[in-house]
Design an enzyme around this catalytic site. Structure first.
Site, PDB file in Angstrom:
ATOM      1  N   ASP A  16       0.667  -1.298  -0.032  1.00  6.57           N
ATOM      2  CA  ASP A  16       0.117  -0.022  -0.039  1.00  6.57           C
ATOM      3  C   ASP A  16       0.801   1.177   0.152  1.00  6.57           C
ATOM      4  O   ASP A  16       1.085   2.076   0.910  1.00  6.57           O
ATOM      5  CB  ASP A  16      -0.871   0.038   1.357  1.00  6.57           C
ATOM      6  CG  ASP A  16      -2.064  -1.051   1.002  1.00  6.57           C
ATOM      7  OD1 ASP A  16      -2.232  -1.455  -0.003  1.00  6.57           O
ATOM      8  OD2 ASP A  16      -2.562  -1.657   2.299  1.00  6.57           O
ATOM      9  N   LYS A  45     -11.421  -4.371  -3.804  1.00  2.19           N
ATOM     10  CA  LYS A  45     -12.603  -4.629  -3.026  1.00  2.19           C
ATOM     11  C   LYS A  45     -13.941  -4.156  -3.577  1.00  2.19           C
ATOM     12  O   LYS A  45     -14.608  -3.241  -3.422  1.00  2.19           O
ATOM     13  CB  LYS A  45     -12.660  -3.777  -1.597  1.00  2.19           C
ATOM     14  CG  LYS A  45     -11.581  -4.277  -0.791  1.00  2.19           C
ATOM     15  CD  LYS A  45     -11.584  -4.101   0.862  1.00  2.19           C
ATOM     16  CE  LYS A  45     -10.661  -4.797   1.591  1.00  2.19           C
ATOM     17  NZ  LYS A  45      -9.349  -4.339   0.989  1.00  2.19           N
TER      18      LYS A  45
HETATM   19  P1  BMP Z   1      -1.317  -3.738   7.128  1.00  3.39           P
HETATM   20  O1  BMP Z   1      -0.443  -5.037   7.254  1.00  3.39           O
HETATM   21  O2  BMP Z   1      -0.614  -2.725   6.991  1.00  3.39           O
HETATM   22  O3  BMP Z   1      -2.377  -3.571   7.961  1.00  3.39           O
HETATM   23  O4  BMP Z   1      -2.052  -4.076   5.691  1.00  3.39           O
HETATM   24  C1  BMP Z   1      -3.277  -4.872   5.394  1.00  3.39           C
HETATM   25  C2  BMP Z   1      -3.614  -5.185   3.947  1.00  3.39           C
HETATM   26  O5  BMP Z   1      -4.789  -5.764   4.105  1.00  3.39           O
HETATM   27  C3  BMP Z   1      -4.358  -3.663   3.559  1.00  3.39           C
HETATM   28  O6  BMP Z   1      -3.920  -3.850   2.094  1.00  3.39           O
HETATM   29  C4  BMP Z   1      -5.569  -3.524   3.768  1.00  3.39           C
HETATM   30  O7  BMP Z   1      -6.572  -3.033   2.745  1.00  3.39           O
HETATM   31  C5  BMP Z   1      -5.952  -5.224   3.573  1.00  3.39           C
HETATM   32  N1  BMP Z   1      -7.088  -5.595   4.407  1.00  3.39           N
HETATM   33  C6  BMP Z   1      -7.194  -5.676   5.692  1.00  3.39           C
HETATM   34  O8  BMP Z   1      -6.416  -4.887   6.275  1.00  3.39           O
HETATM   35  N2  BMP Z   1      -8.496  -5.855   6.500  1.00  3.39           N
HETATM   36  C7  BMP Z   1      -9.567  -6.539   5.729  1.00  3.39           C
HETATM   37  O9  BMP Z   1     -10.419  -6.912   6.510  1.00  3.39           O
HETATM   38  C8  BMP Z   1      -9.401  -6.786   4.390  1.00  3.39           C
HETATM   39  C9  BMP Z   1      -8.171  -6.338   3.830  1.00  3.39           C
HETATM   40  O10 BMP Z   1      -8.104  -6.507   2.490  1.00  3.39           O
END
Ligand code: BMP
Length: 217
Positions: free
Chosen positions: A12, A62
């Protein structure tokens, strides 16, 4: 011992060259690269093709629209070489079916969000996520997304989806529980890898943690 649970890195980022650099750095540790709007809106849709030279790309758009519009979005993602697409499930089966129909033409995969890992996921989505997961399975989707921030929910969702793939975000920045590894096929990690001083080492550490929990299974 071969690992059962894979790692998907979520890039991201809004800086294309940084995203490509990190993808290269962690390529030996990750199974797939997940991209979302921050990167696509900054770098352009062709980033899917560029990253897919490194690892298969999951286009996390999404999708949550009417079937026609959703199908168009899916078509674009797969044309640019996405291996898989993430859509929402709360929109209903007609939209998910439309996306699946497009995916079939490209031999692509479709993963459905059950309930978001963030706190708001409890407000509305978690009340229906069991049904959403059931729908994903019945329609022949390839996987669901389920929250590492609520391992109890993931355990329940595993019962519902059987051998469907479960992808679980929430480890690291969202303080999810690594025990989720017991129920899922892949964990998705973003910030803990791409914001780390040494992303390669961070990915390696996550793999070690996965393996240590797997060994307790
Ligand atoms: P991070 O480890 O930086 O929190 O990133 C998690 C990733 O997973 C992000 O790209 C977010 O959009 C995605 N995501 C999430 O965090 N929770 C959900 O329920 C669904 C997701 O796709």
């Amino acid at each position: 011992m071969a690992r059962d649970v894979g790692l998907v890195v979520a890039l991201d980022l809004t800086d294309k060259s940084k995203a490509l650099e990190i993808a290269e750095e962690v390529r030996d540790y990750v199974d797939m690269i997940k991209i979302n709007y921050p990167l696509v809106l900054s770098a352009g849709i062709s980033i899917i093709e560029e990253l897919s030279e490194i690892k298969p790309v999951v286009a996390d758009f999404k999708i949550a629209d009417i079937p026609y519009t959703s199908g168009l979005i899916a078509q674009i993602a797969f044309k640019w070489k996405a291996k898989a697409l993430i859509c929402h499930g709360f929109v209903g089966s007609d939209t998910v079916k439309a996306i699946l129909n497009v995916a079939k033409n490209f031999d692509g995969e479709v993963y459905v969000v059950s309930e978001l890992s963030s706190a708001g996921g409890r407000e509305y989505m978690s009340k229906h996520s069991n049904e959403i997961a059931k729908m994903a399975k019945e329609l022949g989707c390839h996987g669901i997304i389920a929250p590492a921030t609520r391992v109890d929910r993931v355990a329940e969702l595993r019962e519902i989806v059987g051998d469907l793939k479960i992808f679980s975000p929430g480890i690291g920045a969202q303080r999810g529980d690594m025990e989720v590894v017991k129920y899922v096929d892949y964990i998705i990690v973003g910030r803990s890898i791409y914001n780390a001083k040494n992303p390669k080492k961070a990915a390696e550490e996550i793999i070690k943690r996965i393996e240590s929990i797997e060994n307790l299974k």
